[in-house]
Design a protein around this motif. Structure first.
Motif, PDB file in Angstrom:
ATOM      1  N   ALA A   1     -83.244  67.158  64.079  1.00  0.00           N
ATOM      2  CA  ALA A   1     -83.813  67.763  65.287  1.00  0.00           C
ATOM      3  C   ALA A   1     -85.332  67.611  65.353  1.00  0.00           C
ATOM      4  CB  ALA A   1     -83.438  69.246  65.359  1.00  0.00           C
ATOM      5  N   ARG A   2     -85.956  67.237  64.253  1.00  0.00           N
ATOM      6  CA  ARG A   2     -87.405  67.069  64.255  1.00  0.00           C
ATOM      7  C   ARG A   2     -87.802  65.843  65.074  1.00  0.00           C
ATOM      8  NH1 ARG A   2     -88.674  68.048  57.796  1.00  0.00           N
ATOM      9  NH2 ARG A   2     -88.044  70.268  57.741  1.00  0.00           N
ATOM     10  N   PRO A   3     -88.784  65.983  65.952  1.00  0.00           N
ATOM     11  CA  PRO A   3     -89.183  64.849  66.805  1.00  0.00           C
ATOM     12  C   PRO A   3     -89.550  63.596  66.019  1.00  0.00           C
ATOM     13  CG  PRO A   3     -90.198  66.887  67.566  1.00  0.00           C
ATOM     14  CD  PRO A   3     -89.553  67.195  66.244  1.00  0.00           C
ATOM     15  N   GLY A   4     -90.293  63.772  64.928  1.00  0.00           N
ATOM     16  CA  GLY A   4     -90.682  62.604  64.143  1.00  0.00           C
ATOM     17  C   GLY A   4     -89.493  61.885  63.544  1.00  0.00           C
ATOM     18  N   VAL A   5     -88.527  62.653  63.041  1.00  0.00           N
ATOM     19  CA  VAL A   5     -87.332  62.044  62.457  1.00  0.00           C
ATOM     20  C   VAL A   5     -86.506  61.346  63.522  1.00  0.00           C
ATOM     21  CG1 VAL A   5     -85.186  62.527  61.214  1.00  0.00           C
ATOM     22  CG2 VAL A   5     -87.292  63.729  60.594  1.00  0.00           C
ATOM     23  N   ARG A   6     -86.395  61.963  64.699  1.00  0.00           N
ATOM     24  CA  ARG A   6     -85.629  61.349  65.786  1.00  0.00           C
ATOM     25  C   ARG A   6     -86.235  60.006  66.190  1.00  0.00           C
ATOM     26  NH1 ARG A   6     -81.870  64.482  68.155  1.00  0.00           N
ATOM     27  NH2 ARG A   6     -81.836  63.101  69.950  1.00  0.00           N
ATOM     28  N   ASP A   7     -87.561  59.928  66.167  1.00  0.00           N
ATOM     29  CA  ASP A   7     -88.209  58.662  66.520  1.00  0.00           C
ATOM     30  C   ASP A   7     -87.999  57.612  65.429  1.00  0.00           C
ATOM     31  OD1 ASP A   7     -89.093  59.783  68.871  1.00  0.00           O
ATOM     32  OD2 ASP A   7     -91.031  60.390  68.043  1.00  0.00           O
TER      33      ASP A   7
ATOM     34  N   ARG B   1     -81.261  70.450  61.158  1.00  0.00           N
ATOM     35  CA  ARG B   1     -82.694  70.668  61.339  1.00  0.00           C
ATOM     36  C   ARG B   1     -83.494  69.395  61.115  1.00  0.00           C
ATOM     37  NH1 ARG B   1     -83.685  76.570  58.374  1.00  0.00           N
ATOM     38  NH2 ARG B   1     -82.439  77.809  59.879  1.00  0.00           N
ATOM     39  N   ILE B   2     -83.045  68.582  60.152  1.00  0.00           N
ATOM     40  CA  ILE B   2     -83.774  67.345  59.867  1.00  0.00           C
ATOM     41  C   ILE B   2     -83.739  66.409  61.070  1.00  0.00           C
ATOM     42  CG2 ILE B   2     -83.736  65.236  58.489  1.00  0.00           C
ATOM     43  CD1 ILE B   2     -82.894  66.926  56.103  1.00  0.00           C
TER      44      ILE B   2
END
Length: 280
Positions: free
Chosen positions: A46-52, A43-44
């Motif tokens: 998968a978050r857009p902000g984390v991926r960026d 889940r971590i």
């Protein structure tokens, strides 16, 4: 009233089976922890902000993160099983006797590393060196496809026919791998055409070059002792995920032009790979 003189009859279930209960609780806790950690990490990332922030759009980062995630989960599972087994005194005595013999330990570790840990070690090395990454278009032992997933022991290769090949990491690490997208995500579609040496090769080159398009190449690259000539036809550059569709289109177009030009092999004459004129 009868008196109970034997203290063993007063033992509770938990007291009598304390080792088994402790081991079972440890295993249940380990399974729960593995599930929670695996889902939490999923889940971590998968978050857009984390991926960026982590730049997970980069195949190198994505590949390393997948290996690290599975390594963490596997480490938790191994530690949990080891703690559960340590609850049994009989196994403690067995382990002590085995540890007393360095030769036995070395043999066991060597055997395990050869059979199972070898793939894990190879998976870690692949994640660090990264000769292949998630999403790369590669050819391994004659099989071409896209790297769909990389685990601790196996790598999943998706072929053009949408089949999945499970390649042991140790075998992948020791094989010669052609990686078409390690430096660029765009590749040039290329197909081969086999013709008998008696055919008009110059005319064939003209026809397939028309199919390839302006600025592309068609050339003779091989001639077999059996009298077959192989032409390669390179089409236009395309994204890696479109390679198979583009090659299928280019292959069909070359066959149509050669058939219209009367350059297919004579009836009964077989190519090196069976059939008459052959493309791949």
């Amino acid at each position: 009233m009868l008196a109970v003189d034997d203290p063993n009859l007063a033992e509770t279930f938990l007291t009598r089976y304390d080792h088994q209960v402790s081991a079972a609780v440890t295993l249940v806790f380990t399974i729960g922890l593995v599930i929670v950690v695996n889902r939490l990490l999923g889940r971590i990332v998968a978050r857009p902000g984390v991926r960026d922030v982590l730049d997970l759009h980069d195949p190198r980062v994505d590949t390393r993160l997948r290996i690290v995630r599975r390594l963490v989960v596997a480490t938790i599972a191994v530690i949990g099983v080891a703690v559960a087994l340590s609850q049994f005194t009989a196994l403690d005595r067995l382990a002590a006797s085995l540890l007393a013999s360095g030769a036995i330990v070395a043999a066991v570790v060597g055997f395990a590393a050869q059979r199972s840990l070898g793939n894990v070690v190879a998976g870690i090395l692949l994640a660090v060196a990264q000769p292949v990454r998630i999403g790369d278009l590669v050819t391994v032992e004659g099989e071409t496809g896209t790297i769909e997933d990389m685990g601790l022991t196996y790598t999943v290769l998706r072929t053009g026919a949408d089949a999945r090949l499970m390649i042991p990491n140790e075998r992948l690490a020791s094989s010669i791998v052609r990686n078409d997208t390690i430096f660029s995500r765009s590749i040039v579609a290329e197909v081969s055409v086999w013709l008998p040496a008696s055919a008009d090769v110059d005319r064939a080159l003209e026809l397939v070059a028309l199919e390839a398009g302006e600025g592309m190449t068609a050339q003779v690259v091989e001639m077999t002792p059996e009298g077959w000539v192989r032409l390669t036809v390179s089409g236009t550059a395309c994204p890696a995920e479109e390679r198979f569709a583009r090659e299928a289109e280019l292959r069909a177009g070359c066959l149509r032009r050669l058939r219209a030009g009367g350059l297919l092999a004579d009836e009964g004459q077989e190519s090196p790979h069976g059939g008459r004129s052959y493309t791949r």
